[in-house]
Scaffold this active site. Structure first.
Site, mmCIF file in Angstrom:
data_model
loop_
_atom_site.group_PDB
_atom_site.id
_atom_site.type_symbol
_atom_site.label_atom_id
_atom_site.label_comp_id
_atom_site.label_asym_id
_atom_site.label_seq_id
_atom_site.Cartn_x
_atom_site.Cartn_y
_atom_site.Cartn_z
ATOM 1 N N ARG A 7 0.383 14.576 12.820
ATOM 2 C CA ARG A 7 0.778 14.497 11.957
ATOM 3 C C ARG A 7 0.432 15.666 10.448
ATOM 4 O O ARG A 7 -0.169 16.502 9.668
ATOM 5 C CB ARG A 7 -0.317 13.620 11.050
ATOM 6 C CG ARG A 7 -0.350 11.800 11.099
ATOM 7 C CD ARG A 7 -0.992 10.666 11.017
ATOM 8 N NE ARG A 7 0.041 10.331 9.714
ATOM 9 C CZ ARG A 7 -0.338 9.511 8.863
ATOM 10 N NH1 ARG A 7 -1.380 9.176 9.715
ATOM 11 N NH2 ARG A 7 0.306 8.721 7.886
ATOM 12 N N CYS B 258 -4.871 12.617 12.947
ATOM 13 C CA CYS B 258 -5.964 11.311 12.747
ATOM 14 C C CYS B 258 -5.640 10.106 13.500
ATOM 15 O O CYS B 258 -4.849 10.887 14.803
ATOM 16 C CB CYS B 258 -5.711 11.024 11.388
ATOM 17 S SG CYS B 258 -3.957 10.155 12.014
ATOM 18 N N ARG C 246 -8.366 -0.321 3.835
ATOM 19 C CA ARG C 246 -7.076 0.445 2.788
ATOM 20 C C ARG C 246 -6.809 -0.335 3.061
ATOM 21 O O ARG C 246 -5.903 0.211 2.300
ATOM 22 C CB ARG C 246 -7.865 1.964 4.363
ATOM 23 C CG ARG C 246 -8.255 2.603 4.177
ATOM 24 C CD ARG C 246 -7.531 3.855 5.252
ATOM 25 N NE ARG C 246 -6.901 4.384 5.143
ATOM 26 C CZ ARG C 246 -5.405 4.674 5.855
ATOM 27 N NH1 ARG C 246 -6.219 4.506 7.145
ATOM 28 N NH2 ARG C 246 -4.515 4.787 5.181
ATOM 29 N N LYS D 148 0.413 -0.953 0.413
ATOM 30 C CA LYS D 148 0.385 0.515 0.353
ATOM 31 C C LYS D 148 0.425 1.060 -0.189
ATOM 32 O O LYS D 148 0.422 2.197 -0.613
ATOM 33 C CB LYS D 148 -0.676 0.164 1.518
ATOM 34 C CG LYS D 148 -1.475 1.507 1.453
ATOM 35 C CD LYS D 148 -2.218 1.374 2.754
ATOM 36 C CE LYS D 148 -1.578 1.612 4.169
ATOM 37 N NZ LYS D 148 -1.136 3.597 4.628
ATOM 38 N N ASN D 149 2.150 1.460 1.237
ATOM 39 C CA ASN D 149 2.288 2.292 1.400
ATOM 40 C C ASN D 149 3.499 2.939 0.191
ATOM 41 O O ASN D 149 3.579 3.993 -0.696
ATOM 42 C CB ASN D 149 3.640 2.648 2.045
ATOM 43 C CG ASN D 149 2.595 2.857 3.476
ATOM 44 O OD1 ASN D 149 1.131 3.044 2.894
ATOM 45 N ND2 ASN D 149 3.134 2.739 5.168
ATOM 46 N N ASP E 146 4.438 0.994 11.879
ATOM 47 C CA ASP E 146 3.322 0.787 11.544
ATOM 48 C C ASP E 146 3.242 -1.431 11.480
ATOM 49 O O ASP E 146 2.029 -1.549 11.756
ATOM 50 C CB ASP E 146 3.253 0.965 9.988
ATOM 51 C CG ASP E 146 2.487 1.227 9.266
ATOM 52 O OD1 ASP E 146 2.359 2.460 10.540
ATOM 53 O OD2 ASP E 146 3.515 2.210 8.150
HETATM 54 C C1 LIG Z 1 1.089 6.318 3.761
HETATM 55 C C2 LIG Z 1 2.438 6.704 4.537
HETATM 56 O O1 LIG Z 1 3.598 5.925 3.881
HETATM 57 N N1 LIG Z 1 2.467 5.774 5.362
HETATM 58 C C3 LIG Z 1 3.573 5.658 6.193
HETATM 59 C C4 LIG Z 1 4.497 7.216 5.537
HETATM 60 O O2 LIG Z 1 2.506 7.999 6.993
HETATM 61 P P1 LIG Z 1 3.858 9.234 6.793
HETATM 62 O O3 LIG Z 1 4.579 10.036 5.949
HETATM 63 O O4 LIG Z 1 3.193 10.575 7.387
HETATM 64 O O5 LIG Z 1 4.720 9.724 7.928
HETATM 65 P P2 LIG Z 1 5.780 11.021 8.251
HETATM 66 O O6 LIG Z 1 7.340 9.756 8.015
HETATM 67 O O7 LIG Z 1 6.121 11.613 8.332
HETATM 68 O O8 LIG Z 1 6.269 10.608 9.883
HETATM 69 C C5 LIG Z 1 7.119 10.952 10.974
HETATM 70 C C6 LIG Z 1 6.595 11.218 11.887
HETATM 71 O O9 LIG Z 1 7.077 12.806 11.102
HETATM 72 C C7 LIG Z 1 6.354 13.818 12.091
HETATM 73 N N2 LIG Z 1 6.237 15.185 10.844
HETATM 74 C C8 LIG Z 1 6.254 14.066 9.879
HETATM 75 C C9 LIG Z 1 5.846 15.376 8.570
HETATM 76 C C10 LIG Z 1 6.270 17.035 8.499
HETATM 77 O O10 LIG Z 1 6.391 17.485 7.373
HETATM 78 N N3 LIG Z 1 6.464 16.926 10.009
HETATM 79 C C11 LIG Z 1 6.605 15.960 11.127
HETATM 80 O O11 LIG Z 1 6.694 16.641 12.224
HETATM 81 C C12 LIG Z 1 5.066 13.004 12.389
HETATM 82 O O12 LIG Z 1 4.345 13.075 12.730
HETATM 83 C C13 LIG Z 1 6.117 11.817 12.621
HETATM 84 O O13 LIG Z 1 5.827 12.045 14.201
HETATM 85 O O14 LIG Z 1 5.050 6.986 7.484
HETATM 86 C C14 LIG Z 1 4.642 6.839 8.655
HETATM 87 C C15 LIG Z 1 5.956 5.955 9.546
HETATM 88 O O15 LIG Z 1 6.557 5.319 8.544
HETATM 89 C C16 LIG Z 1 3.736 4.730 8.141
HETATM 90 O O16 LIG Z 1 3.551 5.201 9.476
HETATM 91 C C17 LIG Z 1 3.171 5.702 7.848
HETATM 92 O O17 LIG Z 1 1.809 4.165 6.840
HETATM 93 C C1 LIG Z 2 -0.730 4.633 9.159
HETATM 94 C C2 LIG Z 2 -0.864 4.175 8.006
HETATM 95 O O1 LIG Z 2 -0.839 4.680 6.953
HETATM 96 P P1 LIG Z 2 -1.054 6.281 6.519
HETATM 97 O O2 LIG Z 2 -0.102 7.072 5.885
HETATM 98 O O3 LIG Z 2 -2.155 6.216 5.368
HETATM 99 O O4 LIG Z 2 -2.515 6.477 7.745
HETATM 100 C C3 LIG Z 2 -0.076 2.676 7.850
HETATM 101 O O5 LIG Z 2 -0.359 2.988 7.129
HETATM 102 O O6 LIG Z 2 0.041 1.701 8.779
#
Ligand SMILES: CC(=O)N[C@H]1[C@@H](OP(=O)(O)OP(=O)(O)OC[C@H]2O[C@@H](n3ccc(=O)[nH]c3=O)[C@H](O)[C@@H]2O)O[C@H](CO)[C@@H](O)[C@@H]1O
Ligand SMILES: C=C(OP(=O)(O)O)C(=O)O
Length: 427
Positions: free
Chosen positions: A128, A123, A405, A22-23, A313
């Site tokens: 996030r 969420c 999802r 998915k990711n 995850d």
């Molecule tokens: C669709 C997808 O691929 N989702 C994955 C992606 O989510 P996602 O890309 O949203 O997660 P991030 O790696 O960005 O988040 C990591 C950390 O950085 C923080 N942060 C992130 C962005 C930002 O602009 N500012 C900030 O502070 C977040 O709140 C969190 O504490 O990586 C996460 C961490 O491996 C996984 O749990 C999710 O499944």
């Molecule tokens: C947190 C997850 O996905 P998303 O970033 O799409 O919410 C996940 O795949 O566990």
């Protein structure tokens, strides 16, 4: 709303196919915006999020065509073509349902010179924010404005000049957005402390197949030398390491043995090491990974962190598994502040878990008992499925749309290896 009914206690046994990730899919799909030529993705999982992403891309002018998929097959082939980008806006209605919609920001900016995307908000698993996505794009020369719940990014005439951004915190999504913006920049773009998740490597491989020039793939520093244009490509989505890890926990918690067909051990080392430490047999096969459990589960001390460490995850699924270990486990969640929503539901099934801030202590119990349960996010839902597979009696999991999802036809895959599980549809 659909529910999943499980009668627990069956030892799972057999071959279980692992779907495309998915990711990875959610960052490969928006790459179609970067070229006017067709991009074909193979092994695309059949998931609600992939469908939603397809609809979002349709609204931006991308045509999507699904080829030759028989209903009984897992995965599908989709050809996407963005001959012309007809809209540069991702509206609130779509973004609020699927956070990954934010991943159109980078490619729209690169291709069309502008993008307007609704802010996703928080969420169930935490705050996030997307500040790092925006700061990385600004470092490459974009102008960012935020108004009325939307972010608007624009590039100077002639494209992004390029630059360097050093992430203060590793972010998967921000690394992806920045990479997709950088590939069509005028100059070079460097990302320091970039995410190194296998899904980032998958993205870099597709971009390279489309003609991008990226140095440092797989490492924490990525340099992209922008190109005037990219071309089409055909690419196969990597296997889902989180789906594979989840089914590995299903084998472990039921004392069963599963061959996870298509899973790639190289992407799953921290997960597999943790399973071995818990006393589970892990064996690389020619076409996947064998997971077998026959003795008692040992407790673990685990902390989530960016790749290559143990993934957030997988935290909820390991927690479910460890509720039946012989002793106390300590789990620490360092990525998302609110990712313990499954704890009260697992407790209703007889688990003994106490949470203090980011740390959870899981004291192994003799048995779990089935109950009606409800979850608030994808992996939390999977932890309840796992608990239900091992529990005595019946478990009814509601809010199945979370599972849809991220797990392709979960009940079909599990019943094929011996689980007593069915979906109760409400029409
Ligand atoms: C669709 C997808 O691929 N989702 C994955 C992606 O989510 P996602 O890309 O949203 O997660 P991030 O790696 O960005 O988040 C990591 C950390 O950085 C923080 N942060 C992130 C962005 C930002 O602009 N500012 C900030 O502070 C977040 O709140 C969190 O504490 O990586 C996460 C961490 O491996 C996984 O749990 C999710 O499944
Ligand atoms: C947190 C997850 O996905 P998303 O970033 O799409 O919410 C996940 O795949 O566990």
């Amino acid at each position: 709303m659909d529910q999943i009914h499980i009668r627990g206690g069956a030892r799972l046994q057999g071959r279980l196919p692992i779907s495309g990730a998915k990711n990875a899919a959610l960052t490969l799909l928006p790459c179609a915006l970067l070229t006017d030529e067709p991009v074909t993705l193979r092994n695309l999982p059949r998931l609600a999020d992939v469908d939603s992403f397809g609809h979002l891309l349709n609204q931006l002018g991308v045509s999507t065509m699904i080829e030759g998929a028989r209903p009984e097959d897992f995965g599908r082939v989709m050809t996407l073509r963005a001959g012309r980008v007809t809209s540069t806006e991702a509206p609130y209605d779509i973004v609020r349902k699927m956070r990954a919609s934010i991943l159109v920001l980078g490619p729209l900016l690169a291709r069309a010179g502008e993008a307007t995307v609704s802010l996703p908000g928080g969420c169930a698993i935490g705050n996030r924010p997307i500040d790092l996505h925006l700061k990385a794009l600004e470092a490459f020369g974009a102008t960012i404005e935020i108004a009325a719940g939307y972010v608007r990014a624009s590039a100077p005439d002639g494209g992004l000049p390029g630059g360097t951004f050093s992430f203060p915190v590793v972010s998967v999504g921000a690394t992806e957005n920045a990479l997709m913006a950088a590939v069509l920049a005028n100059g070079s773009c460097t990302l320091e402390n970039a995410a190194r998740e296998p899904e980032i490597v998958d993205l870099c491989k597709l971009l390279t197949a489309m003609g991008a020039e990226i140095e440092g793939i797989g490492g924490g520093t990525l340099t992209v030398h922008g190109k005037k244009r990219l071309h089409g490509a055909t690419y196969s989505v990597m296997p889902d390491r989180i789906e594979a890890g989840s089914y590995a926990c299903a084998a472990a918690i039921t004392g069963g043995s599963l061959d996870l067909i298509g899973a790639n051990p190289a992407d799953m080392q921290a997960i597999l090491a943790a399973l071995r430490e818990a006393g589970v047999h892990v064996e690389a096969l020619r076409d996947g990974i064998r997971i077998a459990a026959d003795g008692p589960l040992r407790p673990l001390t685990l902390s989530t962190a960016p790749f290559p460490a143990f993934p957030t995850d997988m935290q909820a699924q390991f927690m479910a598994m460890l509720t039946l270990a012989q002793g106390a486990s300590v789990l620490t969640e360092t990525i998302f502040e609110n990712r313990y929503m499954h704890v009260p539901e697992l407790a209703r099934m007889g688990a003994d878990i106490s949470v203090n801030g980011r740390t959870a202590i899981v004291r192994g119990v003799e048995r779990l008992t089935g109950a009606p349960v409800m979850a608030t996010d994808l992996r939390a839902s999977m932890s309840l499925i796992l608990a239900g597979l091992a529990a005595e009696g019946e478990t009814l999991v509601s809010r199945v749309y979370h599972l849809d999802r991220g797990y392709e036809r979960l009940e079909e895959k599990l019943s094929a290896v011996g689980a007593d599980i069915e979906r109760i549809s409400d029409g």
